[in-house]
Design an enzyme around this catalytic site. Sequence first.
Site, PDB file in Angstrom:
ATOM      1  N   LEU A   1       0.961  -1.183  -0.064  1.00  0.00           N
ATOM      2  CA  LEU A   1       0.007   0.118   0.169  1.00  0.00           C
ATOM      3  C   LEU A   1       0.723   1.317   0.047  1.00  0.00           C
ATOM      4  O   LEU A   1       0.413   2.263  -0.631  1.00  0.00           O
ATOM      5  CB  LEU A   1      -0.883   0.241   1.303  1.00  0.00           C
ATOM      6  CG  LEU A   1      -2.225  -0.643   1.265  1.00  0.00           C
ATOM      7  CD1 LEU A   1      -2.715  -0.665   2.655  1.00  0.00           C
ATOM      8  CD2 LEU A   1      -3.036  -0.149   0.193  1.00  0.00           C
ATOM      9  N   GLY A   2       1.965   1.159   0.687  1.00  0.00           N
ATOM     10  CA  GLY A   2       2.875   2.367   0.774  1.00  0.00           C
ATOM     11  C   GLY A   2       4.249   2.092   1.369  1.00  0.00           C
ATOM     12  O   GLY A   2       4.202   1.112   2.025  1.00  0.00           O
ATOM     13  N   GLU A   3       5.175   3.137   1.395  1.00  0.00           N
ATOM     14  CA  GLU A   3       6.331   2.868   1.997  1.00  0.00           C
ATOM     15  C   GLU A   3       6.798   4.190   2.410  1.00  0.00           C
ATOM     16  O   GLU A   3       6.750   5.346   1.549  1.00  0.00           O
ATOM     17  CB  GLU A   3       7.404   2.251   0.872  1.00  0.00           C
ATOM     18  CG  GLU A   3       8.566   1.919   1.580  1.00  0.00           C
ATOM     19  CD  GLU A   3       9.452   0.804   0.795  1.00  0.00           C
ATOM     20  OE1 GLU A   3       8.980   0.205  -0.058  1.00  0.00           O
ATOM     21  OE2 GLU A   3      10.617   0.902   1.200  1.00  0.00           O
ATOM     22  N   GLY A   4       7.436   4.251   3.762  1.00  0.00           N
ATOM     23  CA  GLY A   4       7.912   5.697   4.067  1.00  0.00           C
ATOM     24  C   GLY A   4       9.242   5.244   4.522  1.00  0.00           C
ATOM     25  O   GLY A   4       9.912   4.302   3.994  1.00  0.00           O
ATOM     26  N   SER A   5       9.955   6.269   5.015  1.00  0.00           N
ATOM     27  CA  SER A   5      11.437   6.021   5.377  1.00  0.00           C
ATOM     28  C   SER A   5      11.640   4.926   6.379  1.00  0.00           C
ATOM     29  O   SER A   5      12.476   4.198   6.731  1.00  0.00           O
ATOM     30  CB  SER A   5      12.111   7.471   5.942  1.00  0.00           C
ATOM     31  OG  SER A   5      11.292   8.382   6.045  1.00  0.00           O
ATOM     32  N   GLY A  36       8.754   2.484   7.375  1.00  0.00           N
ATOM     33  CA  GLY A  36       7.729   1.372   7.400  1.00  0.00           C
ATOM     34  C   GLY A  36       7.554   0.878   5.898  1.00  0.00           C
ATOM     35  O   GLY A  36       7.572   1.749   5.064  1.00  0.00           O
ATOM     36  N   VAL A  39       3.982  -0.862   4.316  1.00  0.00           N
ATOM     37  CA  VAL A  39       2.861  -0.855   4.226  1.00  0.00           C
ATOM     38  C   VAL A  39       2.008  -1.997   3.386  1.00  0.00           C
ATOM     39  O   VAL A  39       2.265  -1.611   2.252  1.00  0.00           O
ATOM     40  CB  VAL A  39       1.974   0.437   4.682  1.00  0.00           C
ATOM     41  CG1 VAL A  39       0.393   0.106   5.050  1.00  0.00           C
ATOM     42  CG2 VAL A  39       2.657   1.089   5.710  1.00  0.00           C
ATOM     43  N   LYS A  85       1.588  -3.099   8.799  1.00  0.00           N
ATOM     44  CA  LYS A  85       2.718  -2.256   8.650  1.00  0.00           C
ATOM     45  C   LYS A  85       3.952  -3.070   9.476  1.00  0.00           C
ATOM     46  O   LYS A  85       3.680  -3.490  10.705  1.00  0.00           O
ATOM     47  CB  LYS A  85       2.719  -0.924   9.382  1.00  0.00           C
ATOM     48  CG  LYS A  85       4.010   0.205   9.354  1.00  0.00           C
ATOM     49  CD  LYS A  85       3.617   1.537   9.842  1.00  0.00           C
ATOM     50  CE  LYS A  85       5.095   2.375   9.625  1.00  0.00           C
ATOM     51  NZ  LYS A  85       4.641   3.864  10.081  1.00  0.00           N
ATOM     52  N   ASP A 132       4.647  15.097  12.380  1.00  0.00           N
ATOM     53  CA  ASP A 132       4.724  14.692  10.968  1.00  0.00           C
ATOM     54  C   ASP A 132       3.736  14.844   9.892  1.00  0.00           C
ATOM     55  O   ASP A 132       3.215  14.071   9.171  1.00  0.00           O
ATOM     56  CB  ASP A 132       5.443  13.156  11.043  1.00  0.00           C
ATOM     57  CG  ASP A 132       6.315  12.797   9.757  1.00  0.00           C
ATOM     58  OD1 ASP A 132       6.562  13.803   8.939  1.00  0.00           O
ATOM     59  OD2 ASP A 132       6.556  11.649   9.418  1.00  0.00           O
TER      60      ASP A 132
END
Length: 364
Positions: free
Chosen positions: A28-32, A34, A36, A53, A166
């Site tokens: 579904l997504g990715e950050g710095s 995690g 997901v 996550k 954030d």
Amino acid sequence: HRLVVRAGILTATGPKFAAEEVLVKGTLGEGSYGQVFEGALSRNGATERVVLKRVKTRVEGAEEMGQMELLLNVYASQKARGAIANFMGHIEVQPEESNYRLTPGLWLVWKYEGCRTLSYYLKRRDCLQALARDLAVPEKAVVATVMKQIFECLTALHNAGVVHRDVKPLNLILSEEERRFKLIDLGAAADLRNGTNYAPDESIMDPSYCPPEQYCLPTSAPHLGRQLAPLKLAISPLLWSRHKPDCFDSYSTGLVLMQLAVPKLRSSSGLKAFSKALQAYRCDLEAWRERERLSPAQTALLDAEDGAGWDLAQALLRPRKLEVLDNGGVEFTNEGSGARLRVFAALKHRFMKQAAVPGSQLAD
Ligand code: ADP
Ligand code: MG
């Protein structure tokens, strides 16, 4: 070490699921910090759509951040229900239970509410039309409606003593069913009532959306996490009334407002250039506006109702009187008429009159 000191409330970790109950599906997504995924949680013969996550194991400090994110989700889902994505619990995957997708370690679980962040909309050419459609509000009400939703979520979080730290389009998810944005990603949030995930000299925030002062409390403020519970209860309200740490999030919302309202600021390069210029003008939005010579199409939404949008953005983006100390720490104040607008007060700003009234959303 630090985890033990900072997390005096490690017992409150909430519901726990078994590794065998979950199935990891597409990303579904990715950050710095995690990664997901969408997933399925099967219990008692029923299967639910969930969001999973996991904290990236190779990032330094990520494990501790995962623990903090868990504690903050448990706390905020009790004290600010509805302001954050619908949190369900966590899974502790043991190495022998793991597979190539369900890797060992801590996983956090939310109810699936949708897959679109505000960032998804800002990247679209038809940004406001798409938002109008998905929120079921008239196009001219979109900016104020989205801002209202953000302010409401943050006010609930702040009332629970938590600063998000954030706030940005990637950390706002649209709940399709409720037709409103909710906050996600409490990995950088600070619980300034209990001290969870807060150290005075630490600033952990996306630099693009960070206020100039960089900290939510002056660096000389007492280390809340190290105080005994009765002392925390006594100190925390004083810290809030004296330093107004929620104003940290105000600044980020000011940037989000500018991105929603001014098309050329929606790209990350546009935002970066804006932030840089704003710093150069010491947060004087008027100076930026004069210098930039924006076309009426760029500023129409801020110009409406006698410049209500400009007024709100300027109030959210005001600098705090800042003093940088020799040791690199900072002191700042937020007093008087030049103070940055607090999030709960932003809800009463005249710009908010442009927001759609819930219930009469389709009537234009
Ligand atoms: P990080 O800490 O790495 O920034 P996030 O929690 O922000 O991780 O998640 C990264 C991305 O995953 C988000 O920007 C979003 O696209 C997606 N995501 C995270 N949580 C959810 C959720 N509850 N529902 C849907 N998508 C989510
Ligand atoms: Mg994030």
